[in-house]
Motif scaffolding. Structure first.
Motif, mmCIF file in Angstrom:
data_model
loop_
_atom_site.group_PDB
_atom_site.id
_atom_site.type_symbol
_atom_site.label_atom_id
_atom_site.label_comp_id
_atom_site.label_asym_id
_atom_site.label_seq_id
_atom_site.Cartn_x
_atom_site.Cartn_y
_atom_site.Cartn_z
ATOM 1 N N VAL A 1 0.861 -1.190 0.000
ATOM 2 C CA VAL A 1 0.000 0.000 0.000
ATOM 3 C C VAL A 1 0.889 1.230 0.000
ATOM 4 N N GLY A 2 0.561 2.216 -0.865
ATOM 5 C CA GLY A 2 1.345 3.451 -0.906
ATOM 6 C C GLY A 2 1.273 4.085 -2.275
ATOM 7 N N SER A 3 1.845 5.276 -2.361
ATOM 8 C CA SER A 3 1.753 5.983 -3.639
ATOM 9 C C SER A 3 3.071 6.685 -3.962
ATOM 10 N N LEU A 4 4.169 6.063 -3.594
ATOM 11 C CA LEU A 4 5.469 6.658 -3.911
ATOM 12 C C LEU A 4 5.736 6.534 -5.410
ATOM 13 N N GLY A 5 6.553 7.435 -5.890
ATOM 14 C CA GLY A 5 6.830 7.467 -7.320
ATOM 15 C C GLY A 5 7.789 6.376 -7.734
ATOM 16 N N GLY A 6 7.789 6.063 -9.010
ATOM 17 C CA GLY A 6 8.680 5.052 -9.557
ATOM 18 C C GLY A 6 10.137 5.426 -9.316
ATOM 19 N N GLY A 7 10.973 4.426 -9.047
ATOM 20 C CA GLY A 7 12.399 4.673 -8.822
ATOM 21 C C GLY A 7 12.748 4.981 -7.385
#
Lengths: 232, 363
Positions: free
Chosen positions: B270-276
């Protein structure tokens, strides 16, 4: 063998008839050694407790000095007390040499390191966090020290016995600074030495028995105090 | 609405030993009635913090404010100490009866004898050792002695009680019984309590808040739920039992679910951190489910990995299973599950866990 049996008979006679000279010697022994022990308790317990509880540079050196003092030879103490109290000595003006007071001073000097050393060991043997626990119960510093002493009471009373035992039985210092003056500064040990030298073995044996009984009686009383009120 | 002022307020507290700083607490507020537990490994500074808060060791810097008043060497130290008390790991009972031990603090305060008797007997009864009042304290068992030590503290009706690992020297059944009793007493008396322990389970059972300590500093102070489920860093995560900690990279994110690549595997979290984004994933062993066949399609768990069992360690009532899923992971199973699934070392098994069970920390 006959000599010993005769000696024991005479000793028994002296004891049961309450010979005034023997009684006087016994009383002076008790008074001198008792007073010296009391003085050594004041200095020994306070110094031993202070050294045990304080942290300071050179603490180990101080402890080794105290431990060395526990084996202080009475004749060396007698020598230095004599020099100090000699007519031309630093304390000669007090006129104490060859008095019971001089014997008390010498015996207190012998007993103090013994009491100090045993107090120090007793206090150091307590768990270090016990001090913090007592303070955490709301104690002031004097209350804490008193409670620690109560916790160490068994070895402390052993210190009292060792101190008294050390001085009641010593002879070298008492002869040197007391002079073994009849009716004035003659105590059980000095009298025993003198009577043995004269070949009066019966009197010497009587004095020896009294010395043993006295030591036994005092230590019995202290043991009773030490062991009393032990909860089930 | 304003919060009530804290019972104990600590600012910039610093303690050094031998020139080394062993405690550095910029700020700590303790409110009346709360139970705060300090957890951390040996040497984390838990005991030092308790001793400093109880003014039993000297702090180089900082202030301790009790009920709005500064406490220091010249000002109210004794008065403060008579409002608090402390129980240590060792019972540290005096060489006398249990009753006299429990009465000791009251006697120090010169409380009248009749009141001492009532308060001490009540405290003894509260800790279930009233019948031992006349016994020699040195002849008590470990559990009885620690009960006597706690009774001695609570007989004083302190405003704050500091407990320094009070259960750590007890055997498990004795410890369990004492923790239960202490929990009930704390609830009843609402005594503000600050306890040090290295056992997370003790902390979870007794605490309103948990502070995780390391190297003399508080890394996280939060509710038990927050500390366990949202640890602020890897150390806290591992200390509170998040045994599987994996380094990975976020490779995608959609509808609140992130794909985190760990080695050759991809974990949904669960989460919404950006790619990379470089992250660390923590998974608690009790949140991993093992099954003999793939549960995919029949479960809400978004993560299922075919795994091999590398080791099984019995932990009393349950087992810890070490898995190789392409990354190392641990799971807890009960004895019946172990038997039903025929779990053994070297066996193949499917390991599942939900995306919500993955705790993600930015690296």
């Amino acid at each position: 063998m006959e000599l010993i049996i005769e000696g024991l008979k005479k000793a028994f006679l002296l004891l049961v008839t309450f010979d005034p000279e023997v009684l006087g010697i016994t009383w002076l022994s008790l008074a001198v050694s008792g007073t010296a022990t009391m003085i050594s308790l004041v200095f020994g317990i306070s110094t031993g407790t202070a050294v045990a509880l304080a942290n300071f540079p050179g603490k180990k050196f101080v402890i080794s000095i105290i431990n060395t003092g526990m084996g202080l030879p009475p004749v060396v103490v007698g020598l230095f007390v004599s020099i100090f109290l000699w007519r031309n000595g630093p304390l000669g003006f007090m006129g104490l040499l060859y008095t019971p007071a001089a014997m008390i001073i010498a015996q207190a000097i012998i007993a103090t390191p013994i009491v100090t050393g045993i107090t120090l060991a007793a206090m150091q043997h307590l768990p270090p966090s016990l001090r913090l626990q007592i303070l955490a119960l709301g104690a002031t510093r004097p209350q804490m020290v008193w409670m620690l002493m109560k916790e160490a009471r068994l070895p402390l009373l052993a210190g009292v016995m060792a101190g008294f035992g050390g001085v009641i039985s010593e002879v070298g210092a008492s002869i040197m600074v007391g002079g073994n003056i009849k009716g004035y500064s003659r105590v059980l040990t000095t009298a025993t030495v003198m009577e043995t030298g004269r070949g009066n073995f019966d009197v010497a044996i009587a004095l020896g028995i009294i010395l043993l009984l006295l030591a036994f009686a005092i230590n019995s009383i202290l043991t009773q105090i030490q062991q009393r009120q032990r909860p089930r | 609405m304003t919060l009530p002022s804290p019972l104990l307020d600590v600012k910039n507290l610093s303690v050094t030993r031998g020139g080394v700083e062993v405690l550095d607490i910029p700020s700590l507020a303790i409110h009346g009635g709360e139970v705060l537990t300090l957890i951390g490994p040996n040497g984390a500074g838990k005991s030092s913090l308790l001793l400093a808060l109880a003014c039993l060791i000297r702090a180089e810097h900082g202030s301790i404010i009790f009920k709005g008043r500064h406490v220091n060497a010249d000002n109210g130290m004794l008065n403060y100490r008579r409002n608090i008390t402390m129980v240590f790991q060792e019972p540290l009972l005096f060489d006398t009866t249990v009753f006299r031990n429990v009465a000791a603090g009251l006697k120090i305060r010169k409380v009248p004898g009749r009141e001492i008797k009532g308060a001490a007997m009540a405290a003894l009864a509260r800790f279930g050792i009233g019948h031992l009042a006349g016994r020699d304290a040195k002849k008590l068992s470990g559990g009885e002695a620690q009960r006597a030590s706690l009774a001695r503290a609570f007989a004083l009706k302190p405003e704050i009680v500091f407990l320094d690992e009070p259960f750590s020297s007890l055997d498990p059944p004795t410890r369990e019984a004492l923790i239960d009793d202490l929990h009930a007493i704390l609830k009843e008396t609402k005594t503000t309590t600050i306890m040090a322990t290295h056992d997370i389970m003790e902390a979870l059972r007794l605490s309103d808040r948990i502070a995780v300590m390391k190297d003399g500093r508080i890394l996280q102070i939060d509710s038990p739920d927050e500390v366990v489920n949202h640890p602020v860093d890897e150390f806290v995560a591992s200390f509170v039992g998040m045994e599987t900690i994996l380094d990975g990279n976020v490779t995608g994110s959609e509808k609140g679910i992130m794909a985190v690549t760990v080695g050759t595997r991809v974990i949904c979290a669960v989460g919404s951190l950006g790619g990379g984004e470089k992250v660390r994933c923590g998974i608690r062993p009790e949140q991993v489910i093992l099954s003999a066949s793939s549960p995919e399609g029949d479960t809400s768990a978004r993560n299922t990995f075919e795994s091999r069992i590398t080791k099984i360690v019995p932990l009393g009532l349950f087992y810890k299973v070490y898995l190789d899923c392409g990354f190392p992971m641990t799971a807890y199973v009960t004895q019946p599950s172990l038997e039903n699934l025929s779990l053994r070392e070297g066996a193949a098994v499917f390991a599942s866990f939900k995306a919500t069970a993955v705790h993600v920390i930015r690296r």
